[in-house]
Scaffold this motif. Structure first.
Motif, PDB file in Angstrom:
ATOM      1  N   VAL A  81       6.016  -5.275  45.092  1.00  0.00           N
ATOM      2  CA  VAL A  81       5.487  -5.905  46.302  1.00  0.00           C
ATOM      3  C   VAL A  81       5.540  -7.421  46.180  1.00  0.00           C
ATOM      4  O   VAL A  81       5.955  -8.137  47.107  1.00  0.00           O
ATOM      5  CB  VAL A  81       4.047  -5.422  46.566  1.00  0.00           C
ATOM      6  CG1 VAL A  81       3.445  -6.164  47.748  1.00  0.00           C
ATOM      7  CG2 VAL A  81       4.022  -3.919  46.799  1.00  0.00           C
ATOM      8  N   VAL A  82       5.121  -7.940  45.008  1.00  0.00           N
ATOM      9  CA  VAL A  82       5.139  -9.388  44.785  1.00  0.00           C
ATOM     10  C   VAL A  82       6.559  -9.932  44.882  1.00  0.00           C
ATOM     11  O   VAL A  82       6.809 -10.992  45.475  1.00  0.00           O
ATOM     12  CB  VAL A  82       4.522  -9.710  43.409  1.00  0.00           C
ATOM     13  CG1 VAL A  82       4.753 -11.185  43.041  1.00  0.00           C
ATOM     14  CG2 VAL A  82       3.033  -9.404  43.413  1.00  0.00           C
ATOM     15  N   LEU A  97      11.973  -7.618  54.567  1.00  0.00           N
ATOM     16  CA  LEU A  97      11.747  -7.802  53.125  1.00  0.00           C
ATOM     17  C   LEU A  97      12.864  -8.640  52.531  1.00  0.00           C
ATOM     18  O   LEU A  97      14.051  -8.412  52.821  1.00  0.00           O
ATOM     19  CB  LEU A  97      11.671  -6.442  52.431  1.00  0.00           C
ATOM     20  CG  LEU A  97      10.583  -5.498  52.919  1.00  0.00           C
ATOM     21  CD1 LEU A  97      10.642  -4.174  52.195  1.00  0.00           C
ATOM     22  CD2 LEU A  97       9.207  -6.138  52.723  1.00  0.00           C
ATOM     23  N   ARG A  98      12.480  -9.611  51.686  1.00  0.00           N
ATOM     24  CA  ARG A  98      13.463 -10.500  51.070  1.00  0.00           C
ATOM     25  C   ARG A  98      13.186 -10.560  49.570  1.00  0.00           C
ATOM     26  O   ARG A  98      12.055 -10.783  49.140  1.00  0.00           O
ATOM     27  CB  ARG A  98      13.368 -11.901  51.679  1.00  0.00           C
ATOM     28  CG  ARG A  98      13.599 -11.935  53.179  1.00  0.00           C
ATOM     29  CD  ARG A  98      13.257 -13.292  53.744  1.00  0.00           C
ATOM     30  NE  ARG A  98      13.989 -14.349  53.072  1.00  0.00           N
ATOM     31  CZ  ARG A  98      13.721 -15.642  53.227  1.00  0.00           C
ATOM     32  NH1 ARG A  98      12.731 -16.014  54.022  1.00  0.00           N
ATOM     33  NH2 ARG A  98      14.420 -16.565  52.594  1.00  0.00           N
ATOM     34  N   LEU A  99      14.249 -10.362  48.810  1.00  0.00           N
ATOM     35  CA  LEU A  99      14.134 -10.430  47.355  1.00  0.00           C
ATOM     36  C   LEU A  99      14.759 -11.739  46.877  1.00  0.00           C
ATOM     37  O   LEU A  99      15.960 -11.954  47.041  1.00  0.00           O
ATOM     38  CB  LEU A  99      14.852  -9.235  46.706  1.00  0.00           C
ATOM     39  CG  LEU A  99      14.806  -9.187  45.174  1.00  0.00           C
ATOM     40  CD1 LEU A  99      13.370  -9.076  44.698  1.00  0.00           C
ATOM     41  CD2 LEU A  99      15.637  -8.023  44.649  1.00  0.00           C
ATOM     42  N   SER A 100      13.920 -12.611  46.316  1.00  0.00           N
ATOM     43  CA  SER A 100      14.380 -13.910  45.828  1.00  0.00           C
ATOM     44  C   SER A 100      14.296 -13.936  44.306  1.00  0.00           C
ATOM     45  O   SER A 100      13.633 -13.101  43.674  1.00  0.00           O
ATOM     46  CB  SER A 100      13.512 -15.022  46.424  1.00  0.00           C
ATOM     47  OG  SER A 100      12.163 -14.869  46.007  1.00  0.00           O
ATOM     48  N   SER A 101      14.959 -14.945  43.735  1.00  0.00           N
ATOM     49  CA  SER A 101      14.914 -15.080  42.274  1.00  0.00           C
ATOM     50  C   SER A 101      13.498 -15.430  41.811  1.00  0.00           C
ATOM     51  O   SER A 101      13.042 -14.965  40.758  1.00  0.00           O
ATOM     52  CB  SER A 101      15.903 -16.163  41.826  1.00  0.00           C
ATOM     53  OG  SER A 101      15.605 -17.402  42.479  1.00  0.00           O
ATOM     54  N   GLU A 102      12.783 -16.256  42.624  1.00  0.00           N
ATOM     55  CA  GLU A 102      11.395 -16.581  42.275  1.00  0.00           C
ATOM     56  C   GLU A 102      10.519 -15.326  42.297  1.00  0.00           C
ATOM     57  O   GLU A 102       9.652 -15.138  41.434  1.00  0.00           O
ATOM     58  CB  GLU A 102      10.838 -17.631  43.243  1.00  0.00           C
ATOM     59  CG  GLU A 102      11.466 -19.002  43.118  1.00  0.00           C
ATOM     60  CD  GLU A 102      12.772 -19.119  43.887  1.00  0.00           C
ATOM     61  OE1 GLU A 102      13.205 -18.095  44.457  1.00  0.00           O
ATOM     62  OE2 GLU A 102      13.356 -20.205  43.920  1.00  0.00           O
ATOM     63  N   GLY A 103      10.747 -14.481  43.277  1.00  0.00           N
ATOM     64  CA  GLY A 103       9.976 -13.247  43.362  1.00  0.00           C
ATOM     65  C   GLY A 103      10.259 -12.316  42.199  1.00  0.00           C
ATOM     66  O   GLY A 103       9.341 -11.681  41.656  1.00  0.00           O
TER      67      GLY A 103
END
Length: 254
Positions: A81-82, A97-103
């Protein structure tokens, strides 16, 4: 035969080590896991304490993996989730929903801290009996009434578990859980009988304690003395983790 975590705490290979030393290692490890901005320190803590539990304390590895899998499953769900709601440049987008490198990095750090913290807690729980922990808390100046109340609650948990196991075994022998309907009926009966039995056992326990001149203060076992070899190994572990933590913090700020 059912074996509880407290049984392993009384019979493990690190039973002779000072409980103060084990608690110090556990508390230090938890603080190091929280303070670390990178997964390296929590993973190193988990590797060291897991090896100590399995190799030195002789805790069955199947039991340890099974215990660790429970909080890890929740951590993986939370990390997912984070990772999907954290801001940053999107690597993969699925609808909103977006998956980033920071996430992904935050999710990995969350999972590693969970693994390290869980290993630290299991290191204390599986190697140190609660009675010794209560003795340490009393020596640290914790209010006497709070320690006594905690000890009574701890004792009554096992009274409740023992009665539940006995009633459940009796019902199981009489095919009480052979179907969904019988399982629901047996569970309701177990809850009602368990309340009455636990009440009666509690009263008998209080009578037994009063007959032994219980005055509101339970005697506790004395702590083991700290051996030099145990102290040396503990200092090496703490210094190694501290050095790794400082290196990680300096590397992150550079």
């Amino acid at each position: 035969m059912h074996r509880l975590l407290d049984d392993y705490a009384h019979e493990n290979g690190l039973r002779g080590v000072s409980p103060k030393l084990k608690l110090a290692i556990g508390v230090f490890s938890i603080i190091a896991c929280i303070a670390s901005p990178m997964p390296a320190v929590p993973l190193a803590v988990s590797a060291c304490l897991s090896a100590a539990l399995i190799a030195l304390a002789r805790i069955p590895w199947r039991l340890y993996i099974g215990l660790t899998a429970i909080p890890l499953s929740f951590a993986l769900l939370s990390a997912s989730v984070v990772a999907l709601i954290s801001p940053g440049e999107a690597l993969v987008s699925i609808g909103a929903l977006r998956l980033s490198s920071e996430g992904m990095w935050l999710g990995l750090l969350l999972v590693s801290r969970t693994i390290g913290g869980t290993s630290s807690l299991f290191f204390m729980a599986l190697t140190t009996p609660m009675t010794e922990i209560f003795a340490i808390l009393r020596s640290m100046g914790l209010p006497e009434s709070l320690v006594e109340l905690s000890m009574l609650i701890y004792r009554y948990i096992f009274v409740l578990l023992e009665e539940a196991m006995m009633v459940h075994s009796a019902q199981d022998m009489r095919m009480g859980y052979s179907s969904i309907r019988s399982s629901i009926s047996s569970s309701a009966m177990l809850a009602s009988v368990l309340f009455i039995r636990a009440w009666e056992r509690g009263e008998r326990l209080m009578v037994a304690m009063d007959s032994r001149c219980y005055s509101g203060r339970m005697p506790l076992v004395e702590s083991h003395s700290v051996r030099l070899d145990h102290l040396a190994v503990s200092v090496i572990y703490i210094l190694s983790i501290t050095a790794l933590l400082l290196a990680v913090i300096r590397g992150g700020s550079a």
